[in-house]
Design a protein around this motif. Structure first.
Motif, PDB file in Angstrom:
ATOM      1  N   ASP A 102       0.841  -1.196   0.000  1.00 34.14           N
ATOM      2  CA  ASP A 102       0.000   0.000   0.000  1.00 34.14           C
ATOM      3  C   ASP A 102       0.880   1.252   0.000  1.00 34.14           C
ATOM      4  OD1 ASP A 102      -1.970   1.846   0.230  1.00 34.14           O
ATOM      5  OD2 ASP A 102      -2.673   1.221   2.216  1.00 34.14           O
ATOM      6  N   ASP A 103       0.768   2.062  -1.071  1.00 33.96           N
ATOM      7  CA  ASP A 103       1.652   3.217  -1.243  1.00 33.96           C
ATOM      8  C   ASP A 103       0.938   4.556  -1.114  1.00 33.96           C
ATOM      9  OD1 ASP A 103       0.089   3.085  -3.478  1.00 33.96           O
ATOM     10  OD2 ASP A 103       1.733   3.086  -4.927  1.00 33.96           O
ATOM     11  N   ARG A 104      -0.276   4.569  -0.581  1.00 35.14           N
ATOM     12  CA  ARG A 104      -1.032   5.839  -0.523  1.00 35.14           C
ATOM     13  C   ARG A 104      -0.364   6.860   0.389  1.00 35.14           C
ATOM     14  NH1 ARG A 104      -6.810   3.460   0.983  1.00 35.14           N
ATOM     15  NH2 ARG A 104      -5.409   2.168   2.258  1.00 35.14           N
ATOM     16  N   THR A 105       0.155   6.412   1.508  1.00 36.56           N
ATOM     17  CA  THR A 105       0.815   7.362   2.420  1.00 36.56           C
ATOM     18  C   THR A 105       2.054   7.966   1.778  1.00 36.56           C
ATOM     19  OG1 THR A 105       0.020   6.109   4.340  1.00 36.56           O
ATOM     20  CG2 THR A 105       1.881   7.603   4.683  1.00 36.56           C
ATOM     21  N   LYS A 107       2.654   8.271  -1.416  1.00 36.99           N
ATOM     22  CA  LYS A 107       2.264   9.164  -2.513  1.00 36.99           C
ATOM     23  C   LYS A 107       1.820  10.530  -1.982  1.00 36.99           C
ATOM     24  CE  LYS A 107       1.030   5.799  -6.096  1.00 36.99           C
ATOM     25  NZ  LYS A 107      -0.063   5.236  -6.934  1.00 36.99           N
ATOM     26  N   ALA A 108       1.146  10.548  -0.835  1.00 36.30           N
ATOM     27  CA  ALA A 108       0.753  11.822  -0.228  1.00 36.30           C
ATOM     28  C   ALA A 108       1.985  12.608   0.209  1.00 36.30           C
ATOM     29  CB  ALA A 108      -0.174  11.574   0.953  1.00 36.30           C
TER      30      ALA A 108
END
Length: 375
Positions: A102-105, A107-108
């Motif tokens: 999971d790369d959402r953090t 990317k933010a």
């Protein structure tokens, strides 16, 4: 009466005389002659002609299959393992995606870093324009040298800030790239070590899976140090063939070549490690599998060979029985390496025209009469 008795007596005497004469004639004609001796017949045996052929000299050893490369795939970032995109035992290519984190953090954080970079780049651009104006004003005396120097230092400071912001953004881009885990080699994936949904960290040494490159496979085995000179001579002549057999030495698994020798002898065992490479072995050689390695150290050119079953063992050494005319002749020999059902003879005791006895030799001695009934 007396005359009648005399006639009967004379008749009896005549019959007896005739019988005696007949017996004497029969004895003279038949019984007195010696009976002819039966002809002497040799012991039936089977014989095979001696052949000349090339015989390879092998060095046998127990080896272990080692993969060319074995990589434990670990995560370089911390996060939730979102997907695993491989099947256990699957063949994968280099660069193929096998897992995602999971790369959402990240990317933010990357977007935030790019915003800071854009802001600082704008500040740097404004400071550079002010520095250009101060340089024009200094020419006409409208500003002081101190103000110009201060502005030049400010531009340099802002350039450092922009460089730092750029490095932070690039680092986060790399971190985001780490969230997509790819295979570093061509190989086979082992059993999955972590299931999707688990939190993985960069400090973990367990990894997600182990990828092993099976082709080309290598086999490591040890040979006695006494064979080191023979192996070096074989390597100087060219590629040295190595055969890999199964545990029972029945099935040939793969054929390869000698790759390298270790740089030192193990003094505790008196052996040296040898590595052989097997190209195109497929799944026949499996990592950590035990195999019987046969290294072709030399080839005996046009050497006499006889069936191994023809060689017998005695107090004076190995010997064979050769058919000479209608008799068996014992020949002391020096047996060499075997190849299949035949054994090489290292001395000059046999010729290509000789016939060695393969069956029936257990009943014979040197000089015994024989009769070849089978070839």
């Amino acid at each position: 009466m007396m005359e009648s008795r005399r006639r009967k007596f004379g008749l009896v005497v005549g019959v007896v005389v005739v019988l005696l004469v007949a017996i004497g004639v029969w004895f003279f004609l038949f019984a007195a002659k010696p009976k002819p001796k039966p002809p002497v017949t040799g012991e039936p045996v089977a014989a095979v002609a001696v052949k000349l052929q090339d015989v390879p000299v092998y060095i046998d050893a127990l080896g272990t299959v080692t993969p060319t490369r074995s990589v434990t795939v670990v995560s370089q970032v911390s996060g939730i393992l979102s997907t695993v995109e491989f099947k256990e035992g699957q063949h994968v290519r280099s660069g193929q995606v096998i897992a995602r984190i999971d790369d959402r953090t990240l990317k933010a954080q990357l977007a935030q870093a790019k915003g800071v970079l854009a802001h600082d780049q704008a500040v740097l651009s404004n400071a550079q324009r002010d520095l250009a104006r101060f340089r024009e004003l200094i020419k006409i005396g409208s500003t002081s040298q101190q103000i110009l120097d201060t502005q030049a230092s400010l531009v340099q400071q802002q350039q450092g800030t922009v460089a730092s912001d750029l490095g932070s953004a690039q680092n986060l881009e790399v971190q985001v790239g780490y969230c997509t885990i790819t295979s570093p080699i061509n190989g086979v994936v082992g059993l999955r070590l972590v299931d999707p949904g688990n939190y993985v960290t960069s400090a973990s040494t367990t990894g997600i899976a182990v990828i092993t490159q099976l082709d080309p496979a290598t086999v490591v085995f040890s040979v006695p140090e006494d064979d080191l000179g023979t192996i070096n001579q074989s390597m100087s002549r060219g590629a040295v063939t190595v055969l890999a057999y199964d545990r029972n030495k029945n099935a040939l698994l793969a054929t390869g070549s000698l790759l390298a020798l270790d740089n030192q002898v193990d003094v505790s065992t008196g052996t040296i490690k040898v590595k052989a490479q097997f190209d195109g072995s497929g799944n026949k050689l499996f990592p950590n599998q035990f195999v019987n390695a046969r290294l072709e150290a030399d080839i005996l050119k046009q050497t006499p060979v006889v069936p191994t079953m023809a060689i017998q063992h005695g107090s004076k050494g190995d010997f064979v029985l050769v058919v000479v005319g209608d008799k068996a002749s014992l020949r002391i020999i020096k047996a060499g390496p075997s190849m299949g059902d035949v054994t090489a003879i290292l001395d000059n005791g046999l010729k290509a025209t000789d016939q060695v006895i393969t069956e029936g030799a257990d009943k014979l001695d040197d000089g015994s009469p024989v009769k070849v009934v089978a070839q």
